[in-house]
Design a protein around this motif. Structure first.
Motif, PDB file in Angstrom:
ATOM      1  N   LEU A   1       0.744  -1.173   0.024  1.00 58.88           N
ATOM      2  CA  LEU A   1      -0.054   0.100  -0.133  1.00 58.88           C
ATOM      3  C   LEU A   1       1.073   1.461   0.009  1.00 58.88           C
ATOM      4  O   LEU A   1       0.400   2.276  -0.555  1.00 58.88           O
ATOM      5  N   ILE A   2       2.132   1.121   0.736  1.00 60.87           N
ATOM      6  CA  ILE A   2       2.858   2.349   0.581  1.00 60.87           C
ATOM      7  C   ILE A   2       3.224   2.783  -0.690  1.00 60.87           C
ATOM      8  O   ILE A   2       3.740   2.407  -1.673  1.00 60.87           O
ATOM      9  N   GLY A   3       2.894   4.093  -0.908  1.00 58.70           N
ATOM     10  CA  GLY A   3       3.174   4.519  -2.444  1.00 58.70           C
ATOM     11  C   GLY A   3       1.483   4.614  -3.216  1.00 58.70           C
ATOM     12  O   GLY A   3       1.785   5.388  -4.253  1.00 58.70           O
ATOM     13  N   VAL A   4       0.364   4.262  -2.627  1.00 58.09           N
ATOM     14  CA  VAL A   4      -0.663   4.553  -3.367  1.00 58.09           C
ATOM     15  C   VAL A   4      -0.993   6.189  -3.020  1.00 58.09           C
ATOM     16  O   VAL A   4      -0.639   6.620  -1.993  1.00 58.09           O
ATOM     17  N   ASP A   5      -1.651   6.391  -4.065  1.00 57.26           N
ATOM     18  CA  ASP A   5      -2.266   7.906  -4.007  1.00 57.26           C
ATOM     19  C   ASP A   5      -3.148   8.384  -2.726  1.00 57.26           C
ATOM     20  O   ASP A   5      -3.362   9.251  -2.046  1.00 57.26           O
ATOM     21  N   ALA A   6      -4.002   7.179  -2.736  1.00 57.35           N
ATOM     22  CA  ALA A   6      -5.501   7.289  -1.617  1.00 57.35           C
ATOM     23  C   ALA A   6      -5.731   6.102  -1.099  1.00 57.35           C
ATOM     24  O   ALA A   6      -5.930   4.977  -2.019  1.00 57.35           O
ATOM     25  N   GLY A   7      -6.214   5.892  -0.036  1.00 61.24           N
ATOM     26  CA  GLY A   7      -6.914   4.799   0.448  1.00 61.24           C
ATOM     27  C   GLY A   7      -8.386   4.871   0.454  1.00 61.24           C
ATOM     28  O   GLY A   7      -8.882   5.520   0.913  1.00 61.24           O
ATOM     29  N   LEU A   8      -9.055   3.800   0.111  1.00 60.25           N
ATOM     30  CA  LEU A   8     -10.619   3.929   0.121  1.00 60.25           C
ATOM     31  C   LEU A   8     -11.269   2.974   1.195  1.00 60.25           C
ATOM     32  O   LEU A   8     -10.896   1.848   1.385  1.00 60.25           O
ATOM     33  N   VAL A   9     -12.357   3.773   1.741  1.00 60.55           N
ATOM     34  CA  VAL A   9     -13.303   3.063   2.913  1.00 60.55           C
ATOM     35  C   VAL A   9     -14.728   3.515   2.241  1.00 60.55           C
ATOM     36  O   VAL A   9     -15.253   4.229   2.999  1.00 60.55           O
ATOM     37  N   LEU A  10     -15.190   3.031   1.177  1.00 58.16           N
ATOM     38  CA  LEU A  10     -16.398   3.326   0.711  1.00 58.16           C
ATOM     39  C   LEU A  10     -17.560   2.552   1.074  1.00 58.16           C
ATOM     40  O   LEU A  10     -18.197   1.860   0.335  1.00 58.16           O
ATOM     41  N   PHE A  11     -17.717   2.327   2.312  1.00 63.06           N
ATOM     42  CA  PHE A  11     -18.494   1.107   2.900  1.00 63.06           C
ATOM     43  C   PHE A  11     -20.212   1.857   2.546  1.00 63.06           C
ATOM     44  O   PHE A  11     -20.349   2.984   2.675  1.00 63.06           O
ATOM     45  N   GLN A  12     -20.925   0.866   2.201  1.00 63.66           N
ATOM     46  CA  GLN A  12     -22.564   1.227   1.790  1.00 63.66           C
ATOM     47  C   GLN A  12     -23.028   1.582   3.354  1.00 63.66           C
ATOM     48  O   GLN A  12     -22.646   1.142   4.519  1.00 63.66           O
ATOM     49  N   ASP A  13     -24.101   2.340   3.232  1.00 66.78           N
ATOM     50  CA  ASP A  13     -24.739   2.716   4.588  1.00 66.78           C
ATOM     51  C   ASP A  13     -25.807   1.661   4.818  1.00 66.78           C
ATOM     52  O   ASP A  13     -27.094   1.834   4.693  1.00 66.78           O
ATOM     53  N   VAL A  14     -25.244   0.667   5.204  1.00 63.44           N
ATOM     54  CA  VAL A  14     -26.009  -0.685   5.763  1.00 63.44           C
ATOM     55  C   VAL A  14     -25.644  -1.145   7.009  1.00 63.44           C
ATOM     56  O   VAL A  14     -24.717  -0.838   7.476  1.00 63.44           O
ATOM     57  N   ALA A  15     -26.665  -1.749   7.749  1.00 62.70           N
ATOM     58  CA  ALA A  15     -26.108  -2.549   9.097  1.00 62.70           C
ATOM     59  C   ALA A  15     -25.736  -1.620   9.949  1.00 62.70           C
ATOM     60  O   ALA A  15     -26.125  -0.519  10.042  1.00 62.70           O
ATOM     61  N   SER A  16     -24.662  -1.676  10.639  1.00 64.25           N
ATOM     62  CA  SER A  16     -24.164  -0.743  11.639  1.00 64.25           C
ATOM     63  C   SER A  16     -22.890  -0.307  11.026  1.00 64.25           C
ATOM     64  O   SER A  16     -22.188   0.405  11.769  1.00 64.25           O
ATOM     65  N   HIS A  17     -22.573   0.049   9.622  1.00 67.13           N
ATOM     66  CA  HIS A  17     -21.490   0.506   9.259  1.00 67.13           C
ATOM     67  C   HIS A  17     -21.207   1.823   9.557  1.00 67.13           C
ATOM     68  O   HIS A  17     -20.030   2.465   9.861  1.00 67.13           O
ATOM     69  N   ARG A  18     -22.022   2.545   9.802  1.00 69.30           N
ATOM     70  CA  ARG A  18     -21.930   4.084   9.918  1.00 69.30           C
ATOM     71  C   ARG A  18     -21.452   4.255  11.461  1.00 69.30           C
ATOM     72  O   ARG A  18     -20.954   5.558  11.739  1.00 69.30           O
ATOM     73  N   HIS A  19     -21.621   3.297  12.332  1.00 67.21           N
ATOM     74  CA  HIS A  19     -21.192   3.400  13.602  1.00 67.21           C
ATOM     75  C   HIS A  19     -19.908   2.666  13.984  1.00 67.21           C
ATOM     76  O   HIS A  19     -19.368   2.998  15.161  1.00 67.21           O
ATOM     77  N   ILE A  20     -19.469   1.913  13.128  1.00 61.11           N
ATOM     78  CA  ILE A  20     -18.249   1.309  13.451  1.00 61.11           C
ATOM     79  C   ILE A  20     -16.757   2.058  13.512  1.00 61.11           C
ATOM     80  O   ILE A  20     -17.003   3.332  13.153  1.00 61.11           O
ATOM     81  N   ASP A  21     -15.975   1.604  14.497  1.00 61.17           N
ATOM     82  CA  ASP A  21     -14.605   2.505  14.457  1.00 61.17           C
ATOM     83  C   ASP A  21     -13.741   1.971  13.255  1.00 61.17           C
ATOM     84  O   ASP A  21     -13.172   0.784  13.446  1.00 61.17           O
ATOM     85  N   PRO A  22     -13.618   2.797  12.283  1.00 63.94           N
ATOM     86  CA  PRO A  22     -13.022   2.374  11.176  1.00 63.94           C
ATOM     87  C   PRO A  22     -11.478   2.102  11.012  1.00 63.94           C
ATOM     88  O   PRO A  22     -10.770   3.114  10.732  1.00 63.94           O
ATOM     89  N   ASN A  23     -11.211   0.998  11.285  1.00 60.08           N
ATOM     90  CA  ASN A  23      -9.495   0.603  11.560  1.00 60.08           C
ATOM     91  C   ASN A  23      -8.895   0.941  10.119  1.00 60.08           C
ATOM     92  O   ASN A  23      -7.759   1.307  10.216  1.00 60.08           O
ATOM     93  N   LYS A  24      -9.608   0.964   8.932  1.00 60.94           N
ATOM     94  CA  LYS A  24      -8.819   0.919   7.771  1.00 60.94           C
ATOM     95  C   LYS A  24      -8.269   2.508   7.641  1.00 60.94           C
ATOM     96  O   LYS A  24      -7.374   2.737   7.324  1.00 60.94           O
TER      97      LYS A  24
END
Length: 386
Positions: free
Chosen positions: A261-284
């Motif tokens: 991953l080192i050297g990529v321009d941006a890291g994506l975390v584009l989770f959908q708004d389903v289940a409890s995703h909006r509340h998780i502590d996003p480790n990524k």
């Protein structure tokens, strides 16, 4: 103390189960035995943790062997049994009835997440969700301790301790990543990255939509690292035209994944708004920060609050879940093509995880505090096994 950790769903080297919790407890002087999946079916000792393999060929076989696992663990005569995720709730109840000291540790809000498990027949999912929620509430009242990762779970498990997902920060790696990023030559092609479980709900198709839109403006590739979970989205994604711009690396050891991953321009975390995703502590997001990678994440209030009420404010951008791919592509290009803005984001992210939100500073102390409380109770005989 002797601690037996039961995590039959997880690989033995799972980041939270093994590298954060079990290894931390072993380093603190406890004898730690972990029952979890191993790639070769053989026991091993690593980072001071003794690993006993739990292997099976199917999910149903996994459930069928739970009684034998409970009996084996019981014979281990531990001071504390630390059980991970809802599969182990029946074991937690049985061990508690035997007079054992039990800690239950749930990584997600499974009352919501179980509804996404497509391997489970649809008519079973909602009753299972209700049963899990009720069992976890009871666990909070009778067990020695419960660990959750999301604050909203305190409404039904008020006794729980919230231990989020801060990254294990390698300060030398973080500093080196900053230096490497500052010295990266400009290239005509943009490279995006993703590390983690791969599924529709975790944003695979949103990433492909973004990739397609960006390639209409500028050559862009996606470095995809991880393994399929929940559904067959990965096989369906390979049939889409955007797959031509994907470099799929599969599941990798964490150190190798970080190197990729080192050297990529941006890291994506584009989770959908389903289940409890909006509340998780996003480790990524935090992993990207540690590697000096600006993040592009879904615009959830809880996520934004966590990383904009501190020094991590400019460490990335948030994109609404219903944002059209073309507009999202413009936002990402604005971030990654401005060298000043990109470096500012890198420095802010590294600064945040190094000085404010690491496992060493924010996670391990809470785990140790819980175990100190449990150990005091054992010494006072309140939780001593007969």
């Amino acid at each position: 103390m002797k601690i037996i950790v039961l995590a039959p769903v997880h690989r033995y080297d799972d980041i939270r189960v093994f590298r954060k919790e079990a290894a931390s407890l072993a380093a603190a002087g406890h004898e730690v035995v972990l029952f979890a999946r191993t790639p070769d079916g053989k026991p091993r000792t690593e980072n001071g943790v003794t690993v006993i393999p739990v292997n099976y060929r199917s999910r149903w076989q996994r459930f069928a062997q739970l009684p034998r696992l409970a009996a084996t663990a019981y014979r281990g005569n531990a001071d504390v049994y630390h059980l991970h995720n809802p599969d182990t709730l029946p074991l937690a109840a049985w061990l508690w009835f035997q007079g054992c000291c039990v800690i239950y540790d749930t990584h997600e809000d499974f009352r919501e997440e179980i509804l996404l498990r497509r391997w489970l027949p649809k008519f079973i999912r909602r009753p299972a969700a209700v049963a899990i929620a009720a069992a976890e509430s009871i666990a909070g009242k009778i067990l020695a301790g419960v660990i959750v990762t999301q604050e909203q779970l305190l409404s039904r498990i008020p006794e729980a301790v919230v231990i989020g997902n801060p990254p294990i920060v390698d300060v030398a790696l973080a500093r080196a990543a900053l230096v490497a990023r500052a010295n990266m030559p400009a290239t005509a092609e943009v490279t995006l990255g993703y590390l983690g479980g791969i599924s529709e709900d975790r944003g695979l198709f949103r990433m492909l939509d973004l990739l397609g839109a960006m390639n209409e403006v500028r050559a862009t590739r996606l470095r995809l690292i991880g393994y399929p979970v929940n559904d067959d989205a990965l096989s369906r994604a390979k049939e889409r035209p955007e797959w031509q711009w994907v470099d799929y690396r599969g599941e990798l050891p964490q150190s190798e994944a970080h190197r990729q991953l080192i050297g990529v321009d941006a890291g994506l975390v584009l989770f959908q708004d389903v289940a409890s995703h909006r509340h998780i502590d996003p480790n990524k997001i935090y992993e990207y920060m540690m590697l000096g990678i600006p993040f592009v994440a879904t615009n959830f209030d809880d996520w934004r609050h966590r990383v904009t009420t501190n020094s991590a404010g400019p460490a990335g951008i948030f994109v609404d879940s219903n944002e059209c791919p073309g507009e999202a592509a413009r936002m990402v290009l604005d971030l990654v093509t401005s060298r000043e803005r990109s470096l500012e984001a890198s420095e802010a992210g590294v600064g945040y995880v190094v000085s404010e939100y690491s496992w060493q500073a924010a996670g391990a102390p809470m785990l140790f505090a819980l175990y100190d409380r449990v150990q005091d109770a054992i010494r006072n005989t309140a939780l001593r096994r007969p």
